[in-house]
Write an enzyme that holds these catalytic residues in place. Structure first.
Site, PDB file in Angstrom:
ATOM      1  N   TYR A   2       0.343  -0.686   0.262  1.00 39.59           N
ATOM      2  CA  TYR A   2       0.207   0.064  -0.243  1.00 39.59           C
ATOM      3  C   TYR A   2       0.898   1.260   0.138  1.00 39.59           C
ATOM      4  O   TYR A   2       0.880   2.364  -0.760  1.00 39.59           O
ATOM      5  CB  TYR A   2      -0.949   0.312   0.800  1.00 39.59           C
ATOM      6  CG  TYR A   2      -1.999   1.184   1.401  1.00 39.59           C
ATOM      7  CD1 TYR A   2      -2.945   1.173   0.506  1.00 39.59           C
ATOM      8  CD2 TYR A   2      -1.695   1.659   2.164  1.00 39.59           C
ATOM      9  CE1 TYR A   2      -4.313   1.872   0.855  1.00 39.59           C
ATOM     10  CE2 TYR A   2      -2.700   3.100   2.272  1.00 39.59           C
ATOM     11  CZ  TYR A   2      -3.913   3.319   1.420  1.00 39.59           C
ATOM     12  OH  TYR A   2      -5.013   4.052   1.155  1.00 39.59           O
TER      13      TYR A   2
ATOM     14  N   THR B 124     -14.589   5.221   6.353  1.00 37.01           N
ATOM     15  CA  THR B 124     -14.874   4.196   5.504  1.00 37.01           C
ATOM     16  C   THR B 124     -15.255   3.362   5.498  1.00 37.01           C
ATOM     17  O   THR B 124     -14.653   2.695   6.256  1.00 37.01           O
ATOM     18  CB  THR B 124     -14.154   4.871   4.235  1.00 37.01           C
ATOM     19  OG1 THR B 124     -12.945   3.908   4.234  1.00 37.01           O
ATOM     20  CG2 THR B 124     -13.843   6.658   4.027  1.00 37.01           C
TER      21      THR B 124
HETATM   22  P1  NAD Z   1     -14.041   2.315   0.372  1.00 33.14           P
HETATM   23  O1  NAD Z   1     -13.209   0.516  -0.201  1.00 33.14           O
HETATM   24  O2  NAD Z   1     -14.592   2.590   1.398  1.00 33.14           O
HETATM   25  O3  NAD Z   1     -14.191   2.623  -1.574  1.00 33.14           O
HETATM   26  C1  NAD Z   1     -12.794   2.960  -2.638  1.00 33.14           C
HETATM   27  C2  NAD Z   1     -13.759   2.721  -3.629  1.00 33.14           C
HETATM   28  O4  NAD Z   1     -12.752   2.131  -4.754  1.00 33.14           O
HETATM   29  C3  NAD Z   1     -14.894   1.372  -3.515  1.00 33.14           C
HETATM   30  O5  NAD Z   1     -16.101   1.327  -4.198  1.00 33.14           O
HETATM   31  C4  NAD Z   1     -14.397   0.207  -4.545  1.00 33.14           C
HETATM   32  O6  NAD Z   1     -15.102  -0.470  -5.300  1.00 33.14           O
HETATM   33  C5  NAD Z   1     -13.400   0.881  -5.316  1.00 33.14           C
HETATM   34  N1  NAD Z   1     -12.586   0.632  -6.382  1.00 33.14           N
HETATM   35  C6  NAD Z   1     -11.848  -0.754  -5.338  1.00 33.14           C
HETATM   36  N2  NAD Z   1     -11.253  -0.976  -7.031  1.00 33.14           N
HETATM   37  C7  NAD Z   1     -11.483  -0.578  -7.860  1.00 33.14           C
HETATM   38  C8  NAD Z   1     -10.896  -1.097  -8.983  1.00 33.14           C
HETATM   39  N3  NAD Z   1     -10.221  -1.536  -9.245  1.00 33.14           N
HETATM   40  N4  NAD Z   1     -11.609  -0.162 -10.687  1.00 33.14           N
HETATM   41  C9  NAD Z   1     -12.324   0.642 -10.115  1.00 33.14           C
HETATM   42  N5  NAD Z   1     -13.209   1.346  -8.704  1.00 33.14           N
HETATM   43  C10 NAD Z   1     -12.346   0.378  -7.353  1.00 33.14           C
HETATM   44  O7  NAD Z   1     -12.153   3.237  -0.021  1.00 33.14           O
HETATM   45  P2  NAD Z   1     -12.430   4.524   1.443  1.00 33.14           P
HETATM   46  O8  NAD Z   1     -11.890   4.792   2.456  1.00 33.14           O
HETATM   47  O9  NAD Z   1     -13.622   5.804   0.366  1.00 33.14           O
HETATM   48  O10 NAD Z   1     -10.528   4.423  -0.061  1.00 33.14           O
HETATM   49  C11 NAD Z   1     -10.957   6.622  -1.017  1.00 33.14           C
HETATM   50  C12 NAD Z   1      -9.293   5.854  -1.338  1.00 33.14           C
HETATM   51  O11 NAD Z   1      -8.364   7.023  -0.110  1.00 33.14           O
HETATM   52  C13 NAD Z   1      -7.987   5.219  -1.808  1.00 33.14           C
HETATM   53  O12 NAD Z   1      -7.224   6.151  -2.320  1.00 33.14           O
HETATM   54  C14 NAD Z   1      -7.491   5.537  -0.236  1.00 33.14           C
HETATM   55  O13 NAD Z   1      -6.250   4.085  -0.386  1.00 33.14           O
HETATM   56  C15 NAD Z   1      -7.183   6.622   0.218  1.00 33.14           C
HETATM   57  N6  NAD Z   1      -7.155   6.617   1.286  1.00 33.14           N
HETATM   58  C16 NAD Z   1      -8.443   5.964   2.058  1.00 33.14           C
HETATM   59  C17 NAD Z   1      -8.229   6.655   3.905  1.00 33.14           C
HETATM   60  C18 NAD Z   1      -8.969   5.963   4.902  1.00 33.14           C
HETATM   61  O14 NAD Z   1      -8.563   6.047   5.943  1.00 33.14           O
HETATM   62  N7  NAD Z   1     -10.687   5.494   4.254  1.00 33.14           N
HETATM   63  C19 NAD Z   1      -6.918   6.626   4.364  1.00 33.14           C
HETATM   64  C20 NAD Z   1      -5.827   7.142   3.501  1.00 33.14           C
HETATM   65  C21 NAD Z   1      -5.864   7.238   1.872  1.00 33.14           C
END
Ligand code: NAD
Length: 260
Positions: free
Chosen positions: A154, A189
């Site tokens: 990651y 999330t």
């Molecule tokens: P989430 O899992 O709630 O949502 C992610 C979305 O991405 C989902 O709807 C999923 O279906 C979609 N997805 C996954 N693989 C995919 C693919 N191959 N093609 C298209 N869509 C795809 O996650 P989130 O927490 O909303 O995360 C969103 C972004 O934020 C991510 O890049 C994550 O790494 C980043 N992020 C999240 C956090 C956190 O704490 N939640 C922290 C830092 C970064």
């Protein structure tokens, strides 16, 4: 809230990972601010129902790691709206494991979505965006700013997102295309619910300087700002939305005395 001053009205935004979590919050805020939104995700049912709920939105099935699907998604966006002004790369997957327990398959699976997906997205929208400029916002992480334990795959992918954003900002500036990365900390999330569970989110949230996990909407408002004309001279930057998690080490919340 952003209706009048954020400069998103009339813009067309393609948001990946928009079916839930941060991407969903971004799609909602942009639609509310008057943008047309392409909800792109692999989760069809959730994506379709969000697009149906929003004022002016279209769902497209998009696996961000698939080059052919990117071509199709951009074409669908172009034929419906005739332009793309904003790309938000929010699709991502998260899995923690020590280096010793990280299989090559796991490493490649995470890189394919988070890193390759972001690269393919920026490249796919370039021809359309070149015409009138635009804004690309790539969602990295605090794992793209430091070395978090148990996140070699990651972390590699999120450092890459941060680096690629800077390369793109330098290359695309000549077309009036701005590129920035956003670095969320612990955000409440579905991703974190699945990986850590509710109680652990609260526990870890308590150790953040702002003493809680963040909300998807709190990331989305920074993304919306960067996407909008209000950020017209902002490019190549990296923006934490992490309650000061990555600013330093919180030794003790209640001690006023410095330990060093
Ligand atoms: P989430 O899992 O709630 O949502 C992610 C979305 O991405 C989902 O709807 C999923 O279906 C979609 N997805 C996954 N693989 C995919 C693919 N191959 N093609 C298209 N869509 C795809 O996650 P989130 O927490 O909303 O995360 C969103 C972004 O934020 C991510 O890049 C994550 O790494 C980043 N992020 C999240 C956090 C956190 O704490 N939640 C922290 C830092 C970064």
């Amino acid at each position: 809230m952003m209706e009048n001053n954020m400069g998103l009205r009339g813009k067309v935004a393609l948001v990946t990972g928009a079916a839930r979590g941060i991407g969903e919050a971004v799609a909602r805020q942009m639609a509310q601010a008057g943008a047309s939104v392409v909800v792109a995700d692999v989760r069809e049912a959730l994506g379709l129902s969000l697009a149906a709920e929003l004022e002016n939105a279209l769902f497209v099935h998009l696996d961000v790691g698939d080059e052919v699907e990117w071509g199709r998604a951009v074409n669908q966006c172009q034929s419906r709206y005739g332009r793309i002004d904003v790309l938000v790369n929010s699709a991502g997957i998260f899995h923690t494991a020590p280096i010793a327990d990280t299989s090559l398959a796991l490493f490649e699976r995470i890189v394919r979505v988070n890193q390759t997906g972001t690269f393919l997205g920026m490249r796919a929208v370039l021809p359309a965006m070149k015409e009138r400029g635009g804004s690309i916002v790539n969602i990295s992480s605090t794992s793209g700013l430091r070395g978090n334990q148990n996140s070699v795959a990651y972390g590699a992918s999120k450092w890459a997102v941060r680096g690629m954003s800077k390369v793109a900002a330098v290359e695309f500036g000549q077309y009036g295309i701005r590129v920035n990365s956003v670095h969320p900390g612990l955000i409440d999330t579905p991703m974190n619910h699945e990986e850590m569970g509710h109680d652990r989110i609260r526990e870890v949230g308590a150790s953040v300087p702002l003493a809680r996990a963040g909300r998807a909407e709190e990331v989305a408002s920074v993304v919306a700002f960067l996407a909008s004309d209000a950020a017209a001279y902002v490019s190549g930057g990296e923006y934490t939305v992490d309650g000061a998690m990555s600013a330093g080490v919180l030794r003790s919340r209640f001690s006023a005395k410095s330990t060093q």
